[in-house]
Design a protein around this motif. Structure first.
Motif, PDB file in Angstrom:
ATOM      1  N   HIS B 242       0.937  -1.212   0.096  1.00  0.00           N
ATOM      2  CA  HIS B 242      -0.191  -0.013   0.210  1.00  0.00           C
ATOM      3  C   HIS B 242       0.752   1.109  -0.157  1.00  0.00           C
ATOM      4  O   HIS B 242       0.314   2.332   0.362  1.00  0.00           O
ATOM      5  CB  HIS B 242      -0.950  -0.115   1.216  1.00  0.00           C
ATOM      6  N   ILE B 245       3.731   6.232  -4.633  1.00  0.00           N
ATOM      7  CA  ILE B 245       5.055   7.059  -5.322  1.00  0.00           C
ATOM      8  C   ILE B 245       4.351   7.990  -5.902  1.00  0.00           C
ATOM      9  O   ILE B 245       3.896   7.786  -7.366  1.00  0.00           O
ATOM     10  CB  ILE B 245       5.423   5.600  -6.194  1.00  0.00           C
ATOM     11  N   TRP B 274       6.542  -3.324 -12.853  1.00  0.00           N
ATOM     12  CA  TRP B 274       5.202  -3.873 -12.904  1.00  0.00           C
ATOM     13  C   TRP B 274       4.801  -4.734 -11.707  1.00  0.00           C
ATOM     14  O   TRP B 274       3.701  -4.476 -11.085  1.00  0.00           O
ATOM     15  CB  TRP B 274       4.619  -4.234 -14.206  1.00  0.00           C
ATOM     16  N   ARG B 275       5.701  -5.678 -11.416  1.00  0.00           N
ATOM     17  CA  ARG B 275       5.351  -6.486 -10.481  1.00  0.00           C
ATOM     18  C   ARG B 275       5.596  -5.868  -9.067  1.00  0.00           C
ATOM     19  O   ARG B 275       4.751  -6.417  -8.398  1.00  0.00           O
ATOM     20  CB  ARG B 275       6.382  -7.628 -10.562  1.00  0.00           C
ATOM     21  N   VAL B 277       4.639  -2.934  -8.538  1.00  0.00           N
ATOM     22  CA  VAL B 277       3.399  -2.084  -8.270  1.00  0.00           C
ATOM     23  C   VAL B 277       2.092  -3.104  -7.918  1.00  0.00           C
ATOM     24  O   VAL B 277       1.395  -2.944  -7.060  1.00  0.00           O
ATOM     25  CB  VAL B 277       3.229  -1.431  -9.695  1.00  0.00           C
ATOM     26  N   LEU B 278       2.159  -4.102  -8.609  1.00  0.00           N
ATOM     27  CA  LEU B 278       0.984  -5.127  -8.279  1.00  0.00           C
ATOM     28  C   LEU B 278       1.110  -5.744  -6.955  1.00  0.00           C
ATOM     29  O   LEU B 278       0.173  -5.784  -6.213  1.00  0.00           O
ATOM     30  CB  LEU B 278       1.034  -6.180  -9.419  1.00  0.00           C
ATOM     31  N   VAL B 279       2.318  -6.454  -6.573  1.00  0.00           N
ATOM     32  CA  VAL B 279       2.403  -7.315  -5.512  1.00  0.00           C
ATOM     33  C   VAL B 279       2.391  -6.363  -4.285  1.00  0.00           C
ATOM     34  O   VAL B 279       1.922  -6.996  -2.921  1.00  0.00           O
ATOM     35  CB  VAL B 279       3.339  -8.424  -5.370  1.00  0.00           C
ATOM     36  N   PHE B 281       0.694  -3.558  -4.027  1.00  0.00           N
ATOM     37  CA  PHE B 281      -0.635  -2.724  -4.129  1.00  0.00           C
ATOM     38  C   PHE B 281      -0.160  -1.183  -4.136  1.00  0.00           C
ATOM     39  O   PHE B 281      -0.528  -0.432  -3.442  1.00  0.00           O
ATOM     40  CB  PHE B 281      -1.532  -2.939  -3.028  1.00  0.00           C
ATOM     41  N   LEU B 282       0.792  -1.004  -4.807  1.00  0.00           N
ATOM     42  CA  LEU B 282       1.068   0.549  -4.579  1.00  0.00           C
ATOM     43  C   LEU B 282       0.279   1.151  -5.727  1.00  0.00           C
ATOM     44  O   LEU B 282      -0.448   0.784  -6.829  1.00  0.00           O
ATOM     45  CB  LEU B 282       2.813   0.499  -5.372  1.00  0.00           C
ATOM     46  N   SER B 283       0.366   2.485  -5.290  1.00  0.00           N
ATOM     47  CA  SER B 283      -0.393   3.676  -6.098  1.00  0.00           C
ATOM     48  C   SER B 283       0.758   4.397  -6.656  1.00  0.00           C
ATOM     49  O   SER B 283       1.589   5.151  -5.818  1.00  0.00           O
ATOM     50  CB  SER B 283      -1.088   4.540  -5.025  1.00  0.00           C
ATOM     51  N   VAL B 284       0.845   4.708  -7.813  1.00  0.00           N
ATOM     52  CA  VAL B 284       1.930   5.502  -8.550  1.00  0.00           C
ATOM     53  C   VAL B 284       1.314   6.489  -9.371  1.00  0.00           C
ATOM     54  O   VAL B 284       0.250   6.094 -10.211  1.00  0.00           O
ATOM     55  CB  VAL B 284       2.498   4.420  -9.486  1.00  0.00           C
TER      56      VAL B 284
END
Lengths: 346, 346
Positions: B242, B245, B274-275, B277-279, B281-284
């Protein structure tokens, strides 16, 4: 009543693509329900791409399946023994029973199903985790606006078809990408997409992008990311300013080992991805649906009636027999299924 | 009153790093203000990393400076002629006058400054575009929570020092990254960072990450991205679930041509970004502050008093003479400045 059950365990971790040797069918005694527990005979189990991730021991959002441990899965079936006041024999329920003929779980971890309301398999797809993933990702991170353009891959899958249909209802232009002419036809005719491109017909991302540009004359506002790889590469330069990219999966890279594979082009270097996010003011959000179960009642309330009325359609691909689950799973990772992949056990 | 003015134009586009040959000092007649226009004699102009982007003709959020066109810049100065009821001779104003000794703009494009309220250079830094960028990016996309950990590079720059100081006020652990021991000392002693690492002291991202892990024992919740390159590579695997960025810049890659440079490690391939951001749960979120000027009054209201009371500190690095602007600009792109880079013209 049988005193034995069958399950499929992880025999070894895959190097890249899973092989039959990674799975093992085992027989074990049928459990007796402890206090508050319920035993369910599984009728249908779900196969989903996330399970590929559980086979690796790489750090991710969920713990890996241990070697010798049962493969994870959601499944639906009939209660055959209950030690809970909340379930009686003959009830139907959804639970995370795994790749197995039977499951024994505390009643609080089960969700009761009403077979008179429609097929119980819907709880694995359109009204289950994949449908919910599409609905949440689109509403929370996609933020669709009428007149915009959305692209989603795996268009006939349970996530993609949910996203596409909801976006059409919201007044967007919706372009799907799928593997093979038959799926593309289904995306348009069954799910109502405006167009669907067959990614197998393109040698590389550049060729795919050329036709995507024709299909998306006003660029792309929302790319719902569930595959990664060539599709991302084709789409990213076409994103409009203030575009949104919810990321719920990247199946194209799940078998990639060190994840270096699949990045076929310089367009996918980190700097280029970062530059696109910056200069297009993109909003990129990774998410896993299990962090958002608080919205599940809202989803069911909104989408359940649409499914019941036939306004939202769904397609299922049903394999037969627990022993055939590994083969169906390996085929699914290569796009061999059409629609939500399910395994029928009884 | 002089009848001539000086300006610096873009003589040619840089291949990678700008060189003196890319700039040309020209003399032209001083304009006469048309209806509603104001002529300003520039006292200070701003130098900012975004200007590097304007020198390329790559598609970006803003049009490139044409060959032979004046380099863009915000600047502050004194009104020497006015054809508008809103400004009189002797007033001070901020405007996008460019790299020039004088500017002529419609009054509606200027913002009046009150020199009795503090140094007018603040309008170029702490209370101008860079400070506003840090404030907006942190509040809108960083969403800081007390107890979290934030990392920001270019820690003594006008964006980084704003972000770090605001995050400290919000109760976060704040780790800076800067080039050289002197800047690191300033980040801690002047701006109150908990720690600051000298990126020049590390051979690669892996070495930097090792010390970052000691400085961030609970991982990183917010990475305020203003540099890209080695710092991103070090930080990305340390992001907590969570994490957020905000991306406002990536100076490490601005001179990279095809943007392939700077990606020194497989960690920066697209799939790996990309991985993450996915795993996690990032917010970019990519953003440019010019899309958010509606929040500028709110920024001034909140941050202005903090600056006036000395609660928010700022550091300026002042070069002398328009003719030295290219040299100061080229040095800034390599981190040769300390604090907000400004050029003093009179």
């Amino acid at each position: 009543m049988s005193t034995e059950m069958q399950e499929i365990v992880l025999a070894s971790r895959p190097e890249a693509e899973p092989t039959p040797e990674n799975f093992r069918l085992e027989t074990s005694p049928l459990p007796t329900p402890g206090d508050g527990e319920v035993v369910v005979k599984v009728h249908y189990m779900s196969l989903d791409p996330y399970m590929r991730g559980r086979m690796d021991d790489a750090k991710s959002y969920a713990a890996p399946v241990p070697i010798g441990g049962r493969m994870e899965a959601g499944a639906v079936g009939e209660v055959i023994a209950s030690n809970s006041p909340h379930f009686k024999v003959g009830d139907f329920a959804f639970g995370m029973f795994g790749w197995a003929s039977h499951g024994c779980l505390p009643a609080r971890e089960l969700r009761k199903l009403d077979p008179s309301q429609g097929p119980i398999t819907a709880a694995l797809g359109v009204l289950g985790m994949p449908g919910f993933t599409g609905w949440h990702g689109l509403s929370a991170y996609g933020r669709p606006q009428a007149g915009e353009t959305l692209v989603v891959a795996a268009a006939t899958g349970p996530v993609g078809s949910m996203v596409g249909q909801l976006a059409k209802k919201a007044g967007l232009r919706v372009i799907g990408i799928a593997g093979g002419a038959e799926k593309c036809k289904m995306a348009v005719e069954t799910f109502g997409f405006d167009a669907c491109l067959d990614h197998r017909a393109y040698a590389d991302a550049r060729a795919l992008r050329k036709d995507l540009k024709e299909a998306c004359p006003k660029g792309i506002d929302i790319y719902f990311e569930n595959v990664g790889g060539k599709v991302l590469e084709a789409v990213l330069p076409m994103m409009n300013p203030h575009g949104r990219i919810p990321i719920c999966g990247m199946i194209a890279w799940y078998n990639a080992g060190g994840l270096g594979e699949g990045a076929s082009d310089a367009a996918l270097t980190g700097p280029n991805i970062w530059r696109n996010v910056l200069v297009k003011f993109l909003s990129v959000n990774g998410f896993i649906i299990s962090n958002h179960f608080d919205r599940y009642p809202e989803f069911l309330k909104e989408v359940g009636p649409m499914v019941a009325k036939g306004e939202l359609r769904f397609v299922e691909d049903i394999a037969e027999g627990l022993e055939n689950a590994p083969t169906a799973f390996m085929a699914m990772l290569k796009g061999g299924n059409t629609g939500k992949q399910i395994v029928k056990l009884v």
